[in-house]
Scaffold this active site. Structure first.
Site, short mmCIF file in Angstrom:
data_model
loop_
_atom_site.label_atom_id
_atom_site.label_comp_id
_atom_site.label_asym_id
_atom_site.label_seq_id
_atom_site.Cartn_x
_atom_site.Cartn_y
_atom_site.Cartn_z
N ASP A 117 56.15 33.83 42.52
CA ASP A 117 57.08 34.79 41.92
C ASP A 117 56.99 36.11 42.68
O ASP A 117 56.00 36.81 42.61
CB ASP A 117 56.73 35.03 40.45
CG ASP A 117 57.70 36.01 39.80
OD1 ASP A 117 58.77 35.55 39.35
OD2 ASP A 117 57.41 37.22 39.78
N TYR A 154 58.96 44.17 45.46
CA TYR A 154 57.52 44.07 45.75
C TYR A 154 57.21 44.33 47.24
O TYR A 154 56.06 44.54 47.60
CB TYR A 154 56.95 42.70 45.36
CG TYR A 154 57.11 42.31 43.90
CD1 TYR A 154 57.53 43.23 42.94
CD2 TYR A 154 56.83 41.02 43.47
CE1 TYR A 154 57.68 42.88 41.61
CE2 TYR A 154 56.97 40.66 42.14
CZ TYR A 154 57.41 41.59 41.22
OH TYR A 154 57.55 41.21 39.91
N LYS A 208 64.05 38.47 42.90
CA LYS A 208 64.83 39.21 41.89
C LYS A 208 65.66 40.30 42.55
O LYS A 208 65.20 40.91 43.53
CB LYS A 208 63.89 39.85 40.87
CG LYS A 208 62.77 38.93 40.39
CD LYS A 208 61.88 39.57 39.35
CE LYS A 208 60.67 38.69 39.07
NZ LYS A 208 59.54 38.86 39.99
N HIS A 241 66.28 41.67 37.80
CA HIS A 241 64.93 42.17 37.51
C HIS A 241 64.86 42.92 36.17
O HIS A 241 63.94 42.72 35.39
CB HIS A 241 64.49 43.08 38.66
CG HIS A 241 63.01 43.16 38.86
ND1 HIS A 241 62.41 43.23 40.09
CD2 HIS A 241 61.99 43.20 37.97
CE1 HIS A 241 61.10 43.30 39.95
NE2 HIS A 241 60.82 43.28 38.67
N LEU A 265 48.18 37.87 31.62
CA LEU A 265 46.79 38.23 31.29
C LEU A 265 46.70 39.66 30.77
O LEU A 265 45.60 40.22 30.66
CB LEU A 265 45.91 38.09 32.55
CG LEU A 265 45.84 36.69 33.16
CD1 LEU A 265 45.13 36.72 34.51
CD2 LEU A 265 45.14 35.73 32.20
N ILE A 317 52.87 33.23 35.38
CA ILE A 317 52.76 33.61 36.79
C ILE A 317 51.66 34.66 36.95
O ILE A 317 51.92 35.79 37.36
CB ILE A 317 54.12 34.13 37.31
CG1 ILE A 317 54.76 35.10 36.29
CG2 ILE A 317 55.06 32.98 37.61
CD1 ILE A 317 55.96 35.86 36.83
N LYS A 359 48.92 37.06 38.30
CA LYS A 359 48.72 37.67 39.63
C LYS A 359 47.23 37.84 39.87
O LYS A 359 46.50 38.34 39.00
CB LYS A 359 49.42 39.02 39.69
CG LYS A 359 49.13 39.82 40.96
CD LYS A 359 47.99 40.82 40.81
CE LYS A 359 47.66 41.56 42.10
NZ LYS A 359 46.54 42.51 41.93
N SER A 360 46.79 37.47 41.04
CA SER A 360 45.49 37.93 41.50
C SER A 360 45.51 37.96 43.02
O SER A 360 46.12 37.11 43.65
CB SER A 360 44.35 37.02 41.01
OG SER A 360 43.14 37.51 41.54
N ARG A 410 39.53 34.27 41.66
CA ARG A 410 40.35 34.34 40.43
C ARG A 410 41.62 33.48 40.58
O ARG A 410 42.08 32.91 39.60
CB ARG A 410 40.73 35.77 40.13
CG ARG A 410 39.57 36.61 39.63
CD ARG A 410 40.01 38.04 39.49
NE ARG A 410 39.03 38.85 38.80
CZ ARG A 410 39.15 40.17 38.66
NH1 ARG A 410 40.21 40.79 39.18
NH2 ARG A 410 38.24 40.86 38.01
N ASN A 448 42.35 30.73 37.81
CA ASN A 448 43.56 30.74 36.98
C ASN A 448 44.34 29.43 37.06
O ASN A 448 45.20 29.18 36.22
CB ASN A 448 44.45 31.92 37.39
CG ASN A 448 43.81 33.26 37.09
OD1 ASN A 448 42.84 33.34 36.34
ND2 ASN A 448 44.34 34.33 37.68
#
Ligand code: NAP
Length: 259
Positions: free
Chosen positions: A45, A50, A75, A106, A188, A226, A228-229, A234, A238
């Site tokens: 994603d 970004y 997006k 978005h 999270l 989705i 993120k790390s 991690r 996940n």
């Protein structure tokens, strides 16, 4: 274990778990994506906003995994609302990413009067076969209702902030009623509550980490997640959420965390 596939309202299949790459710096992307692919993730994603679409594309290309086995979401950003702007924004993302599976608006803001026009541009991209599915992000019930009333294609997905502390029950019920898949961003809660006593106690009971416990809650709710790390350990952690199941009374205890 590979994440299960969910079927969206137009038949497109999406992995129920993917890697979110917001705030993963371009230089960190190769390691993050390689680690994710090696841990079974097949969905990424990203977003024009970004600033890492080219690096995401390059990391996926060099992985050697066939493109048909991957799922890429991006997006259209707030400054590109409107029909023509959106088509141009899509062209830029497609130039960076190649094929795009899921294209989202978005945010409905800031130009509230324009998101219907933006949606019509997404409908055109879908009809021309330039994208496999289209959806929205951060839409409330009122905004979804407007799309349902004024346009032709029902969004396949609404990606919203959702975690045990913000469970979005009315919105999820609306999605279910209209065949819109719920996708959770900040699944999270950005790690802010992973030391919550209910979470840590249940994590200990199942022999899992707090993050795994929270992700398992999402999966059993039926949402797409989705997390993120940028941290390889991690990213692996996940994805290791498909070998246990939360009991009904534990799901009820987690429902109580909604605030
Ligand atoms: N549509 C939208 O408007 C929107 C808004 C926000 C986000 N998103 C999407 O949703 C994705 C995820 O959301 P998010 O990044 O806001 O939040 P998140 O996934 O809930 O949390 C990410 C944070 O949690 C940490 N973390 C990850 N795994 C962990 C673990 N196992 N144990 C402890 N901490 C852990 C990460 O740290 P490290 O990276 O340092 O490991 C990072 O600080 C984004 O990447 C983006 O793709 C969409």
């Amino acid at each position: 274990m590979a994440p299960p596939l969910l079927t969206l309202n137009n038949g497109t299949k999406i992995p129920q778990l993917g890697l979110g790459v917001y705030q993963i710096r371009p230089a960190q992307i190769p390691t993050a994506i390689t680690t994710a692919l090696n841990s079974g993730y097949r969905s990424i994603d990203t977003a024009a906003m970004y600033g890492n679409e080219p690096e995401v594309a390059e990391a996926l290309r060099t992985s050697g995994i066939p493109r048909r086995d991957l799922f890429i979401t991006t997006k259209v950003w707030n400054t590109d609302h409107g029909y023509d702007n959106t088509l141009r924004a899509f062209d830029r993302s497609a130039a960076a990413l190649g094929e795009i599976d899921l294209y989202l608006i978005h945010w409905p803001q800031p130009q509230h009067n324009l998101y219907v026009e933006t949606w019509r541009a997404l409908e055109r991209l879908l009809h021309e076969g330039r994208v496999r599915a289209i959806g929205v992000s951060n839409f409330g019930i009122q905004e979804l209702r407007r799309l349902l009333d004024e346009t032709d294609v029902i969004p396949a997905v609404n990606q919203v902030e959702l975690h045990p502390w913000q469970q979005q029950a009315p919105l999820r019920a609306f999605h279910t009623e209209h065949g819109i898949a719920t996708e959770a961003w900040s699944p999270l809660a950005r790690g802010r509550h992973l030391n919550d006593r209910v979470i840590t106690a249940l994590a200990a009971k199942y022999g899992k980490t707090p993050a795994q416990l929270v992700l398992r809650w999402h999966l059993q709710l039926g949402t797409i997640v989705i997390p993120k790390s940028a941290t390889p350990s991690r990213i692996r952690e996940n994805a290791a959420v498909f070998d246990f199941e939360l009991a009904d009374d534990d799901l009820l205890a987690l429902a109580e965390l909604d605030s």
